[in-house]
Scaffold this motif. Structure first.
Motif, PDB file in Angstrom:
ATOM      1  N   ARG A 173       0.825  -1.210   0.000  1.00 33.00           N
ATOM      2  CA  ARG A 173       0.000   0.000   0.000  1.00 33.00           C
ATOM      3  C   ARG A 173       0.862   1.264   0.000  1.00 33.00           C
ATOM      4  O   ARG A 173       0.596   2.206  -0.750  1.00 33.00           O
ATOM      5  CB  ARG A 173      -0.912  -0.001   1.226  1.00 33.00           C
ATOM      6  CG  ARG A 173      -1.746   1.263   1.404  1.00 33.00           C
ATOM      7  CD  ARG A 173      -2.506   1.227   2.721  1.00 33.00           C
ATOM      8  NE  ARG A 173      -3.446   0.123   2.756  1.00 33.00           N
ATOM      9  CZ  ARG A 173      -4.723   0.213   2.346  1.00 33.00           C
ATOM     10  NH1 ARG A 173      -5.191   1.373   1.899  1.00 33.00           N
ATOM     11  NH2 ARG A 173      -5.519  -0.830   2.416  1.00 33.00           N
ATOM     12  N   GLU A 174       1.876   1.301   0.840  1.00 36.64           N
ATOM     13  CA  GLU A 174       2.706   2.501   0.964  1.00 36.64           C
ATOM     14  C   GLU A 174       3.366   2.862  -0.360  1.00 36.64           C
ATOM     15  O   GLU A 174       3.473   4.037  -0.707  1.00 36.64           O
ATOM     16  CB  GLU A 174       3.772   2.298   2.042  1.00 36.64           C
ATOM     17  CG  GLU A 174       3.238   2.146   3.447  1.00 36.64           C
ATOM     18  CD  GLU A 174       2.642   0.765   3.723  1.00 36.64           C
ATOM     19  OE1 GLU A 174       2.823  -0.147   2.871  1.00 36.64           O
ATOM     20  OE2 GLU A 174       1.982   0.600   4.773  1.00 36.64           O
ATOM     21  N   ASP A 175       3.812   1.867  -1.102  1.00 34.36           N
ATOM     22  CA  ASP A 175       4.455   2.125  -2.391  1.00 34.36           C
ATOM     23  C   ASP A 175       3.462   2.679  -3.405  1.00 34.36           C
ATOM     24  O   ASP A 175       3.796   3.581  -4.188  1.00 34.36           O
ATOM     25  CB  ASP A 175       5.077   0.846  -2.933  1.00 34.36           C
ATOM     26  CG  ASP A 175       6.264   0.375  -2.114  1.00 34.36           C
ATOM     27  OD1 ASP A 175       6.556   0.998  -1.073  1.00 34.36           O
ATOM     28  OD2 ASP A 175       6.895  -0.622  -2.505  1.00 34.36           O
ATOM     29  N   LEU A 176       2.247   2.140  -3.405  1.00 30.97           N
ATOM     30  CA  LEU A 176       1.223   2.621  -4.333  1.00 30.97           C
ATOM     31  C   LEU A 176       0.833   4.056  -3.999  1.00 30.97           C
ATOM     32  O   LEU A 176       0.690   4.904  -4.898  1.00 30.97           O
ATOM     33  CB  LEU A 176      -0.004   1.704  -4.292  1.00 30.97           C
ATOM     34  CG  LEU A 176       0.214   0.250  -4.718  1.00 30.97           C
ATOM     35  CD1 LEU A 176      -1.076  -0.545  -4.556  1.00 30.97           C
ATOM     36  CD2 LEU A 176       0.720   0.165  -6.154  1.00 30.97           C
ATOM     37  N   GLU A 177       0.669   4.348  -2.727  1.00 27.36           N
ATOM     38  CA  GLU A 177       0.295   5.705  -2.317  1.00 27.36           C
ATOM     39  C   GLU A 177       1.413   6.694  -2.632  1.00 27.36           C
ATOM     40  O   GLU A 177       1.157   7.812  -3.098  1.00 27.36           O
ATOM     41  CB  GLU A 177      -0.041   5.721  -0.828  1.00 27.36           C
ATOM     42  CG  GLU A 177      -1.342   4.984  -0.506  1.00 27.36           C
ATOM     43  CD  GLU A 177      -1.633   4.902   0.971  1.00 27.36           C
ATOM     44  OE1 GLU A 177      -2.812   4.663   1.331  1.00 27.36           O
ATOM     45  OE2 GLU A 177      -0.703   5.076   1.790  1.00 27.36           O
ATOM     46  N   GLU A 178       2.648   6.300  -2.392  1.00 24.88           N
ATOM     47  CA  GLU A 178       3.774   7.184  -2.680  1.00 24.88           C
ATOM     48  C   GLU A 178       3.876   7.480  -4.173  1.00 24.88           C
ATOM     49  O   GLU A 178       4.288   8.561  -4.579  1.00 24.88           O
ATOM     50  CB  GLU A 178       5.071   6.545  -2.187  1.00 24.88           C
ATOM     51  CG  GLU A 178       6.297   7.437  -2.357  1.00 24.88           C
ATOM     52  CD  GLU A 178       7.564   6.810  -1.810  1.00 24.88           C
ATOM     53  OE1 GLU A 178       8.651   7.291  -2.153  1.00 24.88           O
ATOM     54  OE2 GLU A 178       7.462   5.832  -1.035  1.00 24.88           O
ATOM     55  N   ALA A 179       3.458   6.516  -4.998  1.00 23.36           N
ATOM     56  CA  ALA A 179       3.520   6.689  -6.453  1.00 23.36           C
ATOM     57  C   ALA A 179       2.320   7.438  -7.012  1.00 23.36           C
ATOM     58  O   ALA A 179       2.291   7.727  -8.210  1.00 23.36           O
ATOM     59  CB  ALA A 179       3.634   5.330  -7.133  1.00 23.36           C
ATOM     60  N   GLY A 180       1.309   7.736  -6.164  1.00 19.20           N
ATOM     61  CA  GLY A 180       0.210   8.568  -6.647  1.00 19.20           C
ATOM     62  C   GLY A 180      -1.192   8.063  -6.413  1.00 19.20           C
ATOM     63  O   GLY A 180      -2.158   8.750  -6.774  1.00 19.20           O
ATOM     64  N   ALA A 181      -1.368   6.891  -5.811  1.00 22.23           N
ATOM     65  CA  ALA A 181      -2.720   6.373  -5.588  1.00 22.23           C
ATOM     66  C   ALA A 181      -3.484   7.264  -4.621  1.00 22.23           C
ATOM     67  O   ALA A 181      -2.985   7.590  -3.543  1.00 22.23           O
ATOM     68  CB  ALA A 181      -2.660   4.951  -5.044  1.00 22.23           C
TER      69      ALA A 181
END
Length: 222
Positions: A190-198
């Protein structure tokens, strides 16, 4: 129908990321490249040439690239008759289509692979069009595939939502100015997706379908 729901396929609608990991790992192993599976997994979602750049470096000898891609495609094709769709993937696409959304697939898959994926999903009646990496100069994480999908749908970025499972999906949609939803079913945290713009993250298509009324899709007026 002036709203577009854009979907990545592998890892988003179909449970196929780890099949790609296995096929790429074996293709690389046969050519003498020892790449950890976790590294291959993080590269899934990139077009083939970019995936090899990411894993082997851009300054490598490119003469084996075609052979590596053919080996991957041949190995992956052995699964075509049993590719698994995620639960509620078809129902999610149909719910959006019935609500007046144009549903487009945005994928690096092509030809026989794309046909097998669409058969696995089983919702062709809800799909308006498909944008593949062959249609553009640069694949994800460049915005080109998402922008091409918007052109096909004839809608501006503010009238679209993109759903994907990889960091590359998030970056491509954000760079195209499209609100992006991340799914965890592809295996990326989740953290990676949010950091990338989710702007929102759900477990899988079933979770997104259950929360559709409060999701980013609900923020785009009809």
């Amino acid at each position: 129908m002036n709203r577009a729901a854009l979907f990545d396929v592998d890892g988003t609608l179909t449970d196929t990321n780890h099949l790609h990991v296995t096929a790429w790992w074996e293709a690389l192993r046969q050519a003498g490249h020892h790449v950890p599976m976790h590294a291959v997994h993080r590269a899934i979602g990139l077009p083939g040439e970019d995936l090899l750049d990411h894993l082997l470096g851009e300054d490598r000898d490119h003469s084996d690239d075609h052979r590596l891609s053919v080996a991957h495609d041949t190995l992956y094709a052995t699964y075509f008759d049993r590719l698994p769709a995620f639960d509620s993937a078809a129902e999610l696409l149909r719910a959006l289509s019935q609500a007046g959304w144009k549903v487009l697939l945005v994928t690096s898959a092509k030809d026989r692979e794309l046909k097998a994926l669409r058969e696995a999903i089983g919702a062709d009646d809800a799909i308006t069009d498909t944008a593949t990496s062959d249609d553009v100069e640069q694949g994800k994480p460049a915005p080109d595939p998402v922008q091409h999908a918007l052109d096909l749908a004839k809608v501006p970025p503010g009238r679209a939502v993109f759903v994907g499972d990889s960091v590359w999906d998030m970056k491509a949609a954000e760079r195209a100015g499209v609100a992006v939803v991340g799914l965890l079913c592809g295996g990326i945290p989740r953290e990676d997706l949010e950091e990338a713009g989710a702007v929102a993250v759900y477990r899988d298509p079933a979770d997104l379908l259950a929360g559709l009324g409060t999701s980013p899709f609900a923020r785009v007026p009809a």
